[in-house]
Motif scaffolding. Structure first.
Motif, mmCIF file in Angstrom:
data_model
loop_
_atom_site.group_PDB
_atom_site.id
_atom_site.type_symbol
_atom_site.label_atom_id
_atom_site.label_comp_id
_atom_site.label_asym_id
_atom_site.label_seq_id
_atom_site.Cartn_x
_atom_site.Cartn_y
_atom_site.Cartn_z
ATOM 1 N N ALA A 252 56.036 -33.928 -2.634
ATOM 2 C CA ALA A 252 57.393 -34.502 -2.581
ATOM 3 C C ALA A 252 57.694 -35.302 -1.317
ATOM 4 O O ALA A 252 58.335 -36.356 -1.420
ATOM 5 C CB ALA A 252 58.447 -33.404 -2.775
ATOM 6 N N PRO A 253 57.267 -34.854 -0.133
ATOM 7 C CA PRO A 253 57.595 -35.681 1.042
ATOM 8 C C PRO A 253 56.987 -37.082 0.951
ATOM 9 O O PRO A 253 57.644 -38.070 1.269
ATOM 10 C CB PRO A 253 57.000 -34.901 2.218
ATOM 11 N N HIS A 254 55.753 -37.158 0.485
ATOM 12 C CA HIS A 254 55.125 -38.478 0.339
ATOM 13 C C HIS A 254 55.794 -39.276 -0.779
ATOM 14 O O HIS A 254 55.983 -40.487 -0.658
ATOM 15 C CB HIS A 254 53.625 -38.341 0.075
ATOM 16 N N ARG A 255 56.170 -38.610 -1.867
ATOM 17 C CA ARG A 255 56.868 -39.290 -2.959
ATOM 18 C C ARG A 255 58.206 -39.844 -2.457
ATOM 19 O O ARG A 255 58.576 -40.979 -2.742
ATOM 20 C CB ARG A 255 57.077 -38.303 -4.118
ATOM 21 N N TYR A 256 58.910 -39.038 -1.665
ATOM 22 C CA TYR A 256 60.189 -39.483 -1.103
ATOM 23 C C TYR A 256 59.988 -40.742 -0.255
ATOM 24 O O TYR A 256 60.707 -41.723 -0.408
ATOM 25 C CB TYR A 256 60.825 -38.373 -0.258
ATOM 26 N N PHE A 257 59.012 -40.694 0.658
ATOM 27 C CA PHE A 257 58.811 -41.842 1.539
ATOM 28 C C PHE A 257 58.255 -43.049 0.787
ATOM 29 O O PHE A 257 58.530 -44.190 1.160
ATOM 30 C CB PHE A 257 57.941 -41.473 2.740
ATOM 31 N N GLY A 258 57.500 -42.821 -0.279
ATOM 32 C CA GLY A 258 57.074 -43.942 -1.113
ATOM 33 C C GLY A 258 58.273 -44.688 -1.666
ATOM 34 O O GLY A 258 58.350 -45.913 -1.614
ATOM 35 N N THR A 259 59.227 -43.917 -2.159
ATOM 36 C CA THR A 259 60.456 -44.512 -2.686
ATOM 37 C C THR A 259 61.306 -45.099 -1.564
ATOM 38 O O THR A 259 61.819 -46.215 -1.670
ATOM 39 C CB THR A 259 61.248 -43.458 -3.484
ATOM 40 N N TYR A 260 61.442 -44.344 -0.493
ATOM 41 C CA TYR A 260 62.275 -44.773 0.645
ATOM 42 C C TYR A 260 61.839 -46.140 1.170
ATOM 43 O O TYR A 260 62.646 -47.060 1.289
ATOM 44 C CB TYR A 260 62.191 -43.731 1.764
ATOM 45 N N PHE A 261 60.552 -46.291 1.470
ATOM 46 C CA PHE A 261 60.078 -47.542 2.058
ATOM 47 C C PHE A 261 60.094 -48.702 1.061
ATOM 48 O O PHE A 261 60.107 -49.861 1.463
ATOM 49 C CB PHE A 261 58.685 -47.367 2.662
ATOM 50 N N ALA A 262 60.113 -48.394 -0.245
ATOM 51 C CA ALA A 262 60.239 -49.456 -1.249
ATOM 52 C C ALA A 262 61.694 -49.891 -1.417
ATOM 53 O O ALA A 262 61.966 -51.067 -1.643
ATOM 54 C CB ALA A 262 59.677 -48.993 -2.585
ATOM 55 N N LYS A 263 62.620 -48.947 -1.317
ATOM 56 C CA LYS A 263 64.030 -49.255 -1.570
ATOM 57 C C LYS A 263 64.747 -49.865 -0.379
ATOM 58 O O LYS A 263 65.618 -50.707 -0.544
ATOM 59 C CB LYS A 263 64.772 -47.979 -1.986
ATOM 60 N N VAL A 264 64.401 -49.430 0.813
ATOM 61 C CA VAL A 264 65.089 -49.912 2.012
ATOM 62 C C VAL A 264 64.704 -51.374 2.250
ATOM 63 O O VAL A 264 63.525 -51.735 2.164
ATOM 64 C CB VAL A 264 64.691 -49.032 3.230
ATOM 65 N N PRO A 265 65.669 -52.231 2.533
ATOM 66 C CA PRO A 265 65.338 -53.637 2.811
ATOM 67 C C PRO A 265 64.400 -53.753 4.018
ATOM 68 O O PRO A 265 64.419 -52.913 4.921
ATOM 69 C CB PRO A 265 66.696 -54.273 3.130
ATOM 70 N N HIS A 266 63.619 -54.811 4.009
ATOM 71 C CA HIS A 266 62.636 -55.030 5.081
ATOM 72 C C HIS A 266 63.292 -54.999 6.465
ATOM 73 O O HIS A 266 62.769 -54.381 7.387
ATOM 74 C CB HIS A 266 61.901 -56.354 4.858
#
Length: 127
Positions: A29-43
């Protein structure tokens, strides 16, 4: 959305700590969260598709039979990367996957398959 934005930094700190303590927690889950986080947050705010991909790959390697990781990667990473082939492949793997592959996640895998059908129907809107 307002509530999520209000607590975004707090949630990130908590997930940083979970990642530090147990990167395998709840099927990666932590890696899944950050996978989503870094994709969703604008550059400009720290979003990074390379980091997103790396975290999704870590989650997949830790729990390959947990469908939610592929579902989130299809929903958040693939459209941002503009990779329709990846989107289609991941959803196909979820839809055709064995829900019992991860014995302790059968209900979650069934829910992921239902969500994958809905996401697949929105594919043309995302690309």
């Amino acid at each position: 959305v307002t509530t999520l934005l209000k607590y975004k930094d707090r949630i990130k700190r908590v997930m940083d700590r979970v990642l530090e303590l147990d990167p395998d927690y709840f099927h990666g889950a932590p890696h899944r969260y950050f996978g989503t986080y870094f994709a969703k947050v604008p550059h400009y705010a720290g979003g990074d598709l390379k980091k997103s991909r790396a975290h999704f790959e870590q989650a997949l390697s830790r729990a390959p039979g947990f469908f939610e990781t592929k579902l989130q990667m299809a929903e958040f990473y693939a459209p941002k990367k503009k990779d329709r082939a990846l989107f289609d492949r991941l959803l196909h793997e979820v839809l055709e996957g064995d829900v019992t592959a991860q014995q302790d996640a059968v209900p979650e895998n069934r829910l992921a398959q239902q969500a994958a059908r809905r996401l697949q129907a929105r594919g043309d809107q995302l690309f």
